[in-house]
Design a protein around this motif. Sequence first.
Motif: not given
Length: 143
Positions: A22-38
Amino acid sequence: MWLPLEIEDLPQLYRDMALARSTLTKYVIEEDRPSGGTSSVQCFTLNALVTAALGRKTNAIDLLVLDTAGGEHRILATLEGLSISMLVVRHHDESDMYYINGTATNMHLEPLPRLLAGSGYLFFADPTTKQRLINLNLTSFMN
């Protein structure tokens, strides 16, 4: 804040490992974004936390230990106006070590490279504190 989704069925150890990402949204790599929520969370800088803890009467910190499971060098880069005598920072790879060393140097802190070498932590001290350690005959740990 970005959090991984669909981890409820994982064993506890794997769930903990997933949540550690879990991290700030701006540090999430593009490939991981769909497998998580905010989720919206209130964030504070380390300077703000120090001010809240110590009050405005001092900016001096005897010992600061920073271990956030990633992002330590980004946090260090935001520190302003603090006088830190000793700094201990967790590093995770060579890139972390490079950025942490550079940031600590910019903060006028000197490395103590042999202090618990290989522990996964980097140690720094201001020149006065480093000299006190030398005077205490702790040089075998520092050279």
